[in-house]
Each structure stands twice: as structure tokens, then as C-alpha cells.
Design an enzyme around this catalytic site. Structure first.
Site, short mmCIF file in Angstrom:
data_model
loop_
_atom_site.label_atom_id
_atom_site.label_comp_id
_atom_site.label_asym_id
_atom_site.label_seq_id
_atom_site.Cartn_x
_atom_site.Cartn_y
_atom_site.Cartn_z
N PHE A 1 -2.84 6.94 5.11
CA PHE A 1 -3.84 7.18 6.15
C PHE A 1 -3.45 6.57 7.48
O PHE A 1 -3.82 7.05 8.52
CB PHE A 1 -5.16 6.57 5.71
CG PHE A 1 -4.98 5.14 5.30
CD1 PHE A 1 -4.95 4.14 6.24
CD2 PHE A 1 -4.76 4.80 3.96
CE1 PHE A 1 -4.71 2.83 5.88
CE2 PHE A 1 -4.53 3.49 3.60
CZ PHE A 1 -4.51 2.50 4.56
N VAL B 1 -3.00 -1.12 8.20
CA VAL B 1 -4.02 -2.16 8.10
C VAL B 1 -3.56 -3.38 8.88
O VAL B 1 -2.43 -3.82 8.74
CB VAL B 1 -4.30 -2.55 6.63
CG1 VAL B 1 -5.41 -3.59 6.56
CG2 VAL B 1 -4.66 -1.33 5.80
N ASP C 1 -10.09 6.50 -7.05
CA ASP C 1 -8.72 6.03 -6.79
C ASP C 1 -8.61 4.54 -7.10
O ASP C 1 -8.05 3.76 -6.34
CB ASP C 1 -8.34 6.30 -5.33
CG ASP C 1 -6.84 6.16 -5.09
OD1 ASP C 1 -6.08 6.19 -6.09
OD2 ASP C 1 -6.42 6.01 -3.93
#
Ligand code: NAG
Length: 500
Positions: free
Chosen positions: A213, A216, A330
Site C-alpha cells: 500500500f 509506515v 489478512d
């Protein structure tokens, strides 16, 4: 819209001008007016118009009564009609005395034979087209400008300290803020404008992870650490979905990652999508188990807290302050964080689905196989899962929980022995297994991670092994529930005299 407003205003002005004023005199060309000296009196307007009648240019002048001035602002009488050109309405004495020009091209229509030259033809076709393009461009520009101004205004509102003083007193920490909110009502998190204010005052420190995605980061906010998940612009849907799930009412739980804020910053060229959450310095359970072995007590604390988090996620709470059942989809050691007190916090809810019990439906159309292949339940691998049934997703989560337990239990230090860290099925599939490779092992050969015999000699490991087996049944419905796992582990922790 703007046109309407202008014409309404014009109508009002007309009404005001002519309500009490004396009559208006106009030039008049009709036969009836010959007696009155080619003039007429009216309470409305004077009108002049030029038209071709049988090839002859004719000037027409008439009076229009107030009653005929409809609709207000744009009376039919004052608009061009077929055969009449250049109509002009006016509101002062003899103002229609003027001779209107006939548009060129129609003048002497007979001599030109009514056919247009090439230049005129091009002009007639290209002219409006050009105008249309121009209008479109101006429209687009105005729209963009409006959007910018709107965004800017919103940002100003958000950053205006006067509107968030309630929450944002200088000495208050995030924990205070969130505690207040979770005890005072909504239970779903900070109000949106506070989320923005928080997000926009975070200072990013270092990158701590990368995923499909985005990235972080560890960030600082008012002297405390926060985790910031930054999504790439094309992952806007994932960002939105995860923010949406985290803000599910009453989701807050000590074993689910604490959500702080979602924000989409538009820096002009691209949109930055942020999810801000609690920061846990131990990182993921995967990192933690790689680095450290655990004691029996540590194993039970990790396992019990993970089960508590998952049980809360799965549970539906009825009532106005209730929460829907949520399946994670997930679950894996990389998506579970380890807190300072060595308990778990379940994270990465981006693929989760919610159960709408009123209609017994799932809140999004779940796609067939999402999540991490290694942790996929057998029914997900062979696509036999019943996707209309919410409980199927919970059962698939439980299978993954069993695998996570196996990872933890291997690292448990009992009688001086512990094994090295390994991912589940490390000995049966290659490092980045395909669905097909997983399916062969898990569905066809019905293999599961190995539970060593020596675990039987230690009560805690024996119980863990038994739970795992009951999480791994091929038949999803036969597996334990998260609540059942939690209860079994609670008993074990009491038995082993562990304070949790
Ligand atoms: C309009 O009427 C005024 C006043 O009667 C007159 O002086 C003027 O010549 C007229 N105009 C036309 C074009 O007939």
C-alpha cells in the site's frame, strides 16, 4: 442559476420603476396609431424591431402593455422570433425611435441568391465551435479555482485553533483526547476535524516499514510517538476502507491497534493519504519472534491477547452503542503488533469486512481471494468458501490464528529448548508460494505445520497444540471460535498463575 437571478432582479426593478410612474409614450407604426400621430401610450415598454417582409426591410414600432411583459425580465415580446430580427425593448419616452440595423448577410438577400460564400460558411461553423471551446475552458478554470478556494477554506477552518480548543488544549496528550472520546460517546474515534489537526501537526521521523500500500513511518506528536501509514495516491480506496473500518463504532479495544486519525493532504500535485495510529516500538509479532524467544508466560500472554482482540473484532454487539461483527481476512504475524507490556494489538484492517446483521449481508462485495497466500484457509485456496455467509470469513480468520499460534509456540522456551523462528509451512512451500503451491499442500495433501511430540510434556504447549489442531480443521465450521480460544487460554493462564 445566475441568469435566473439576474432576470428576477430585472423584473423587480421593472416593477418598481413602472408601478407608480406616469404613462410611457412610444413611436408607433401600426394603422391604429395614425389617429394619434404615430404614437401610443403604454404602462409597459416601447419596442422597435426590423424585419424582412417579402424582401422589404420594414421598421416596426409598437407599444407593449405591462400585462404583456411576461415572463418578467425576458418578455416573449422582446425576444427575437422567426422573421423578426433585432428586437429592442426600452422604457423611456420615444426610445423606440431608433432604426435598428439588419444583420449583414440578410441584407439584399435577393442579389446574393441566398448562398453563402466559403468564408462565411467557415465562420458560421468555426465561430460557435471556437466560442464553445472558450466557454468550456473558462468553465473548467472557474471550477478548479472554486475547488482550490474551497479546499483552502476547509483547511483554514480545520487549522483555526478557535474551533478545536475543546479538544486541543495545549497540555493534553493524545491518550487524554482519545480516552475522553471513547468514554464520552461515539466510541469510534476523534471527530474528523480534530483528526486533521492532529495529522497536520505530526513531524515524521523515520521510515519503519514498507508494504504493497505504501510506507509506515514513526512520527512525533506533542512529544509522543505515533505510527503513520502513508498510502500511495492510487491506493486511495484501501486508505478509505481502512479508515472506515477503524472508525466502526465501539471498535476500540486494548488488543486492536488504536486508531488516531485519517487525513488526506492535497499538496497541489498529489494527494497524501495518511492513517495515524498508536506506535508500538516492538513492531510486529513477526519481528518480535524473530528477535526474541518467549517464556511460557510470554507465550500465553501473546496468545490470549491476540484471541481477545480477534474475539472483540468478530463479536457483534447489539444496541445503539453496538458494533457489527468484523472479519479480518489478512491475519498473520506481520499484521499483529506487540505492545510494550508484551500483549498483542491486531492491525491492518484494510481487507476486513463487516456483517450487517439486519439484512444478514456483508458491507462490501468481498473479492474471492485476498490476503496472504501462506495464511489462506483451505476453503479460500480451493474457492469453496461460502462468501454470502459472514461466519465463513470468521472461520478463515481462526485458521490463520492457529498458524500464528504455531509461530509463537515454536519460540517458547520450555525446559531450556526452543526452536528458531519459522513461517508456517516453511518446510513445505517455497518462500513466496503461489496459490497453487499452497493448495496442493493444504487442500490436497491436507498437511499442516508440525506439532512436535515433546510439546505434550509441557501443559502450556500441549494446550496450545490442541488449540492449533482445532483451528486447522478442513471444515471451517468445525473450528473453534475466537471466544472459545480466549476462554481456554484464560483458564490456562489461571492454571499457570499468570497475571494478565
Ligand atoms: C418618434 O416620435 C417622435 C415624437 O412624436 C418624433 O419626433 C420622431 O420623429 C419619431 N421617430 C420616428 C422614427 O418616427
Amino acid at each position: 442559476m445566475a441568469n435566473l437571478r439576474i432576470s428576477l432582479a430585472a423584473a423587480v426593478i421593472q416593477a418598481v420603476l413602472f408601478t407608480d410612474s406616469e404613462a410611457l409614450w412610444c413611436n408607433c407604426t401600426t394603422a391604429q396609431c395614425e389617429k394619434t400621430g404615430s404614437q401610443c401610450e403604454t404602462d409597459g415598454a416601447c419596442m422597435a424591431s426590423t424585419s424582412f417582409i417579402e424582401g422589404q426591410e420594414q421598421h416596426i414600432r409598437i407599444c407593449i402593455t405591462r400585462d404583456d411583459l411576461v415572463p418578467p425580465g425576458q418578455p416573449f415580446y422582446c425576444r427575437s422570433a422567426e422573421g423578426l430580427l433585432n428586437i429592442h425593448c426600452c422604457y423611456t419616452n420615444y426610445c423606440n425611435s431608433i432604426d435598428l440595423k439588419v444583420p449583414s448577410g440578410r441584407e439584399g438577400g435577393d442579389s446574393s441568391g441566398g448562398t453563402w460564400g466559403l468564408v462565411e460558411l467557415v465562420a458560421v461553423i468555426a465561430g460557435p465551435l471556437f466560442l464553445l471551446c472558450l466557454l468550456l475552458l473558462v468553465g473548467m478554470f472557474l471550477y478548479q479555482y472554486h475547488q482550490r478556494a474551497y479546499n483552502h477554506r476547509q483547511r483554514l477552518e480545520v487549522e483555526d485553533p478557535s474551533c478545536d480548543h475543546l479538544y486541543m488544549a495545549k497540555d493534553r496528550t493524545l491518550q487524554d483526547l482519545i480516552y475522553d472520546l471513547s468514554t464520552s460517546g461515539s466510541g469510534s474515534g476523534l471527530p474528523l476535524f480534530v483528526q486533521r489537526t492532529v495529522a497536520r501537526t505530526i513531524v515524521l521521523q523515520e521510515i519503519i516499514g514498507k508494504g504493497r500500500f505504501g510506507e509506515v513511518w514513526r512520527g512525533r506528536w506533542r512529544g509522543g510517538d505515533v505510527a503513520v501509514k502513508i498510502f500511495s495516491s492510487r491506493e486511495e480506496r484501501s486508505w478509505f476502507r481502512e479508515a472506515e473500518i477503524y472508525q466502526t463504532i465501539m471498535l476500540r479495544h486494548e488488543n486492536i491497534l488504536g486508531f488516531i486519525a485519517a487525513d488526506n493532504k492535497d499538496n497541489g500535485t498529489w494527494t497524501q493519504l495518511w492513517l495515524v495510529s498508536d506506535f508500538h516500538e516492538h513492531g510486529s509479532l513477526f519481528d518480535y519472534l524473530n528477535r526474541y524467544s518467549v517464556t511460557t508466560e510470554g507465550m500465553i500472554k501473546l496468545a490470549l491477547s491476540a484471541a481477545s482482540g480477534l474475539a472483540h473484532l468478530h463479536m457483534e454487539i447489539l444496541g445503539t452503542q453496538g458494533k457489527p461483527g468484523i472479519a479480518h481476512r489478512d491475519l498473520k504475524s506481520k499484521n499483529i503488533l506487540v505492545k510494550k507490556n508484551c500483549t498483542c494489538a491486531i492491525a491492518d484492517l484494510g481487507l476486513a469486512v463487516r456483517h450487517e446483521s439486519a439484512t444478514d449481508t456483508i458491507d462490501i462485495a468481498p473479492n474471492q481471494r485476498v490476503g496472504t497466500k501462506r495464511y489462506m484457509a483451505p476453503e479460500v485456496l480451493d474457492e469453496t468458501i461460502n462468501m454470502r455467509h459472514f461466519d465463513s470469513f470468521k472461520c478463515a480468520d481462526i485458521y490463520a490464528l492457529g498458524l500464528v499460534y504455531w509461530e509463537i509456540a515454536r519460540r517458547c522456551n520450555s525446559g531450556g529448548i526452543h526452536e528458531e523462528y519459522q513461517l508456517p509451512y516453511y518446510d513445505l512451500v517455497p518462500p513466496d508460494p503461489s496459490i497453487e503451491e499452497m493448495r496442493k499442500v493444504v487442500c490436497d495433501q491436507k498437511l499442516r505445520p508440525n506439532i512436535p511430540n515433546w510439546w505434550q510434556s509441557y501443559e502450556a504447549l500441549r494446550v496450545m497444540g490442541k488449540i492449533m489442531r482445532e483451528c486447522w480443521y478442513a471444515n471451517g465450521a468445525a473450528r473453534l471460535t475466537a471466544l472459545r480460544v480466549k476462554k481456554t487460554l484464560s483458564q490456562l493462564s489461571i492454571q499457570e498463575d499468570i497475571k494478565v
